[in-house]
Design a protein around this motif. Structure first.
Motif, mmCIF file in Angstrom:
data_model
loop_
_atom_site.group_PDB
_atom_site.id
_atom_site.type_symbol
_atom_site.label_atom_id
_atom_site.label_comp_id
_atom_site.label_asym_id
_atom_site.label_seq_id
_atom_site.Cartn_x
_atom_site.Cartn_y
_atom_site.Cartn_z
ATOM 1 N N PRO A 55 -0.867 4.853 4.061
ATOM 2 C CA PRO A 55 -2.020 3.756 4.414
ATOM 3 C C PRO A 55 -3.383 4.341 4.162
ATOM 4 N N ARG A 56 -4.341 3.484 3.551
ATOM 5 C CA ARG A 56 -5.824 3.772 3.524
ATOM 6 C C ARG A 56 -5.989 4.837 2.666
ATOM 7 N N ASP A 57 -5.189 5.225 1.669
ATOM 8 C CA ASP A 57 -5.423 6.300 0.990
ATOM 9 C C ASP A 57 -6.450 5.250 -0.336
ATOM 10 N N GLY A 58 -7.301 6.362 -0.744
ATOM 11 C CA GLY A 58 -8.121 5.896 -1.838
ATOM 12 C C GLY A 58 -7.721 6.435 -3.410
ATOM 13 N N VAL A 59 -7.691 5.806 -4.284
ATOM 14 C CA VAL A 59 -7.643 6.143 -5.385
ATOM 15 C C VAL A 59 -8.779 6.042 -6.324
ATOM 16 N N VAL A 60 -9.037 7.218 -6.985
ATOM 17 C CA VAL A 60 -10.403 7.211 -7.823
ATOM 18 C C VAL A 60 -10.036 7.400 -9.223
ATOM 19 N N LEU A 61 -10.417 6.497 -9.873
ATOM 20 C CA LEU A 61 -10.498 6.676 -11.360
ATOM 21 C C LEU A 61 -11.973 6.965 -11.953
ATOM 22 N N GLY A 78 0.931 -1.352 0.027
ATOM 23 C CA GLY A 78 0.086 0.032 -0.050
ATOM 24 C C GLY A 78 0.889 1.285 -0.119
ATOM 25 N N HIS A 79 2.105 1.220 -0.357
ATOM 26 C CA HIS A 79 3.049 2.304 -0.167
ATOM 27 C C HIS A 79 2.975 3.056 -1.800
ATOM 28 N N SER A 80 2.498 2.645 -2.593
ATOM 29 C CA SER A 80 2.655 3.319 -3.993
ATOM 30 C C SER A 80 1.424 2.657 -4.924
ATOM 31 N N VAL A 81 1.637 3.560 -6.199
ATOM 32 C CA VAL A 81 0.882 2.779 -7.220
ATOM 33 C C VAL A 81 1.499 3.386 -8.613
ATOM 34 N N LEU A 128 -10.289 2.742 -5.276
ATOM 35 C CA LEU A 128 -9.360 1.483 -5.377
ATOM 36 C C LEU A 128 -8.388 1.935 -3.998
ATOM 37 N N GLY A 129 -7.946 0.916 -3.170
ATOM 38 C CA GLY A 129 -7.082 0.992 -2.312
ATOM 39 C C GLY A 129 -6.884 -0.149 -1.483
ATOM 40 N N TRP A 130 -5.644 -0.174 -0.858
ATOM 41 C CA TRP A 130 -5.376 -1.274 0.449
ATOM 42 C C TRP A 130 -5.999 -0.802 1.712
ATOM 43 N N ASN A 131 -6.667 -1.650 2.200
ATOM 44 C CA ASN A 131 -7.125 -1.445 3.668
ATOM 45 C C ASN A 131 -6.136 -1.819 4.780
ATOM 46 N N VAL A 132 -5.212 -0.995 4.604
ATOM 47 C CA VAL A 132 -3.820 -1.119 5.561
ATOM 48 C C VAL A 132 -3.982 -0.449 6.747
ATOM 49 N N PRO A 133 -3.766 -1.107 7.903
ATOM 50 C CA PRO A 133 -3.857 -0.451 9.123
ATOM 51 C C PRO A 133 -2.918 0.767 9.400
ATOM 52 N N GLY A 134 -3.395 1.967 9.797
ATOM 53 C CA GLY A 134 -2.551 2.982 9.875
ATOM 54 C C GLY A 134 -3.110 4.102 10.492
ATOM 55 N N ILE A 150 -6.708 11.448 -11.836
ATOM 56 C CA ILE A 150 -6.841 10.616 -10.952
ATOM 57 C C ILE A 150 -7.299 11.687 -9.462
ATOM 58 N N ILE A 151 -8.426 11.282 -8.748
ATOM 59 C CA ILE A 151 -8.589 11.859 -7.417
ATOM 60 C C ILE A 151 -7.921 10.977 -6.438
ATOM 61 N N LEU A 152 -7.188 11.554 -5.460
ATOM 62 C CA LEU A 152 -6.408 10.879 -4.459
ATOM 63 C C LEU A 152 -7.110 11.398 -3.286
ATOM 64 N N ARG A 153 -7.622 10.359 -2.591
ATOM 65 C CA ARG A 153 -8.395 10.668 -1.228
ATOM 66 C C ARG A 153 -7.600 10.159 -0.034
ATOM 67 N N ARG A 154 -7.003 11.206 0.551
ATOM 68 C CA ARG A 154 -6.221 10.859 1.960
ATOM 69 C C ARG A 154 -6.841 11.436 2.928
#
Length: 258
Positions: A183-189, A133-136, A252-258, A146-150
């Motif tokens: 961690p837990r960022d959302g990438v919106v296409l 979950g550190h990069s795409v 899309l995104g990893w559900n990584v604890p953070g 792309i919309i990045l949700r943080r």
């Protein structure tokens, strides 16, 4: 004896066509190690389930997640059929271990072979999410950003963009762009149908307007967020003819604890 009531032939043909289209809709292939995907898909054509917009998500054996979203120019059944060709070809390329750049080249060759007009083209962006979950890594062929949700913040990200598929076959100027994630960022296409609706006689929502709508909904979880985003864009366009183009949005995104 009671007489059997036959459905009109037109209804039967429509039911058969919708059943066929339903079977061709994407079914993301994901494992159970914490990756999340949410999608909103609306064809612009009446009484249709498929459009020239397409998307897909596949997780490979090494847990890497691959995703794609694209938009074939035009709005008819021929464009919807071509979109299905491209989606299935992309999934095959991923499962066969092709790189993102190789995938783009293959999709362009298929588009050129299958299109019914030399003017038909497609914009596409593909993503590769390595485990952790550190990069795409993005490869963009003429597609919107792309919309990045943080956390509760949203921002517009523009991967380096190459030429759309089919414009100049064989040119292949696409490159890979690495985007760092927390961690837990959302990438919106998304496809441009969601922000091309009119919000005035001479104005459209546009990317900046869409980002403002996204900021208002940034507190929502993935599926509710993208549904609300499309709903808000449609509501603003409703007095001026609504969203007439096809719409696809994918978070899309990893559900990584953070």
């Amino acid at each position: 004896m009671p007489t059997a009531v036959r459905e009109p032939a037109g209804h039967l043909l429509l039911d058969d066509r919708l059943s066929l289209e339903r079977g061709l809709l994407p079914a993301p292939v994901l494992g159970r190690d914490g990756f999340r995907a949410a999608a909103h898909y609306e064809p612009g054509r009446a009484q249709a389930l498929l459009s020239g917009d397409f998307y897909d998500v596949v997780q490979s054996e090494d847990s890497t997640v691959h995703a794609i979203i694209g938009d074939v120019s035009g709005h008819g059944p021929a464009e919807a059929a071509l979109a299905v060709h491209l989606r299935l070809a992309w999934r095959t390329a991923v499962l066969c271990g092709r790189t993102q750049l190789q995938q783009m080249g293959m999709l362009e060759r298929i588009l050129v072979q299958e299109r019914t007009s030399d003017e038909t083209f497609a914009t596409v962006v593909s993503l590769r999410f390595p485990p952790g979950g550190h990069s795409v890594t993005a490869v963009n062929a003429g597609h919107p950003g792309i919309i990045l949700r943080r956390s509760r913040e949203v921002r517009w990200v523009e991967p380096q963009t190459g030429i759309a598929l089919g414009f100049f076959p064989g040119h292949e100027d696409w490159v890979e762009t690495r985007i760092e994630l927390s961690p837990r960022d959302g990438v919106v296409l998304l496809t441009d149908g969601v922000f091309e609706g009119r919000t005035g006689r001479a104005t459209r929502l546009g990317e900046e307007g869409l980002l403002r709508l996204a900021a208002r909904r940034s507190h929502l979880p993935a599926q509710e967020f993208i549904d609300a985003l499309v709903g808000d864009a449609a509501a603003m366009a409703a007095p001026f003819g609504g969203l007439s183009d096809d719409v696809a949005v994918l978070q899309l995104g990893w559900n990584v604890p953070g």
